[in-house]
Write a protein that holds these residues in place. Structure first.
Motif, PDB file in Angstrom:
ATOM      1  N   PHE A  12       0.816  -1.217   0.000  1.00  0.00           N
ATOM      2  CA  PHE A  12       0.000   0.000   0.000  1.00  0.00           C
ATOM      3  C   PHE A  12       0.851   1.268   0.000  1.00  0.00           C
ATOM      4  CE2 PHE A  12      -2.301   3.310   2.415  1.00  0.00           C
ATOM      5  CZ  PHE A  12      -3.348   3.520   1.539  1.00  0.00           C
TER       6      PHE A  12
ATOM      7  N   LEU B 125       1.429   2.871  -3.347  1.00  0.00           N
ATOM      8  CA  LEU B 125       0.310   3.375  -4.134  1.00  0.00           C
ATOM      9  C   LEU B 125       0.481   4.873  -4.344  1.00  0.00           C
ATOM     10  CD1 LEU B 125      -2.423   2.823  -5.468  1.00  0.00           C
ATOM     11  CD2 LEU B 125      -3.510   3.182  -3.246  1.00  0.00           C
TER      12      LEU B 125
ATOM     13  N   TYR C 280      -4.124  -3.342  -3.227  1.00  0.00           N
ATOM     14  CA  TYR C 280      -3.085  -2.776  -2.377  1.00  0.00           C
ATOM     15  C   TYR C 280      -3.424  -3.055  -0.917  1.00  0.00           C
ATOM     16  CZ  TYR C 280      -0.836  -0.342  -6.253  1.00  0.00           C
ATOM     17  OH  TYR C 280      -0.154  -0.056  -7.397  1.00  0.00           O
ATOM     18  N   CYS C 281      -2.450  -3.584  -0.184  1.00  0.00           N
ATOM     19  CA  CYS C 281      -2.689  -4.009   1.190  1.00  0.00           C
ATOM     20  C   CYS C 281      -1.529  -3.630   2.084  1.00  0.00           C
ATOM     21  CB  CYS C 281      -2.865  -5.538   1.253  1.00  0.00           C
ATOM     22  SG  CYS C 281      -4.249  -6.167   0.315  1.00  0.00           S
ATOM     23  N   SER C 282      -1.810  -3.671   3.383  1.00  0.00           N
ATOM     24  CA  SER C 282      -0.784  -3.503   4.393  1.00  0.00           C
ATOM     25  C   SER C 282      -1.033  -4.544   5.468  1.00  0.00           C
ATOM     26  CB  SER C 282      -0.844  -2.087   5.000  1.00  0.00           C
ATOM     27  OG  SER C 282       0.112  -1.945   6.021  1.00  0.00           O
TER      28      SER C 282
ATOM     29  N   GLN D 150      -6.931  -4.898   3.148  1.00  0.00           N
ATOM     30  CA  GLN D 150      -7.141  -4.129   1.925  1.00  0.00           C
ATOM     31  C   GLN D 150      -7.500  -2.699   2.275  1.00  0.00           C
ATOM     32  OE1 GLN D 150     -10.196  -5.614  -0.663  1.00  0.00           O
ATOM     33  NE2 GLN D 150     -10.087  -3.856  -2.020  1.00  0.00           N
ATOM     34  N   HIS D 151      -6.912  -1.747   1.566  1.00  0.00           N
ATOM     35  CA  HIS D 151      -7.210  -0.334   1.791  1.00  0.00           C
ATOM     36  C   HIS D 151      -8.160   0.156   0.720  1.00  0.00           C
ATOM     37  CE1 HIS D 151      -4.131   0.567   4.920  1.00  0.00           C
ATOM     38  NE2 HIS D 151      -3.613  -0.527   4.422  1.00  0.00           N
TER      39      HIS D 151
END
Length: 234
Positions: A125, A128, A226-228, A232-233
């Motif tokens: 993320f 991004l 996109y993730c952290s 998921q964001h």
């Protein structure tokens, strides 16, 4: 790569789509495949033995209570009602061997008659560049259908084309050359002494899988979010 089929089982001849994960942040691809196997009640039909996968073993991955059925590093499942095959990867690839592993998977897909491969992955993320809040569906795709990575079918589903793909960028070109067998892989990537930000994405597992399936003439679609740490964001 050797495909070992369990006794009395086989892959449905009508199955032509393969879904598999790419190792990524938060293990999102693997978790998604686990969910698909469980929700579609896919049957395990065998496993894949590959020299580039680190060994691991675990107890039954899907039963409510341990029953002693071993879970292995690379397992093959068949969801006959959906005409979809799935491969679950439970351990990482030997360092520096991702392209070799991807080539072996592509050879396997050709051997069992797959026409379309879906690769599930996540992306960091923090990389991004621009957050798009105009749509609630934050799924990005990359397709081999067109040279620029676009696909009309994916667009109709409301997915967004991943904008970071540039087939003319030096590392993407090198990866394609490796996948086509026109170069020797001396290490993970060229330019390791002077890496640039644009070299980051082609170094990820999904990129090797995408390039190798594409080189074999199989339609391949990468689905990414996109993730952290697995979240998921949106």
């Amino acid at each position: 790569m050797e495909f070992i089929i369990e006794e009395g089982k086989c892959l449905d001849k009508e199955t032509s789509t393969l879904i598999l994960p790419a190792l990524s942040i938060g293990n999102v691809g693997q978790l998604a495949v686990d969910l698909l196997v469980s929700s579609t009640r896919a049957e395990r039909i065998g496993y894949l033995d590959d020299p580039y996968i680190l060994p691991c073993v675990g107890n039954d991955a899907y039963g409510p209570t341990p029953c002693g059925e071993l879970a292995l590093p690379l397992e093959a499942y068949d969801s006959r009602n959906n005409r979809v095959a799935l491969v679950q990867q439970r351990s990482p690839v030997v360092k520096g061997m991702m392209v070799g592993f991807a080539k072996n998977l592509a050879d396997f897909a050709v051997a069992v008659g797959m026409n379309h491969v879906l690769v599930l992955s996540s992306l960091e993320f923090m990389r991004l560049q621009k957050i798009d809040t105009s749509s609630g569906m934050q799924i990005y795709y990359l397709s081999s259908t067109n040279t620029d990575g676009t696909d009309d079918c994916c667009e109709r589903l409301g997915w967004k084309k991943w904008q970071e793909y540039n087939p003319d960028q030096r590392t993407w070109k090198y990866l394609s050359t490796l996948a086509e067998g026109n170069a020797r892989q001396d290490d993970n990537l060229p330019f390791e002494d002077e890496p640039e930000d644009e070299d980051y994405y082609p170094s990820l597992p999904f990129a090797a899988l995408f390039s190798c399936f594409k080189a074999k003439g199989i339609k391949v679609t990468c689905l990414m979010c996109y993730c952290s740490e697995g979240r998921q964001h949106t």
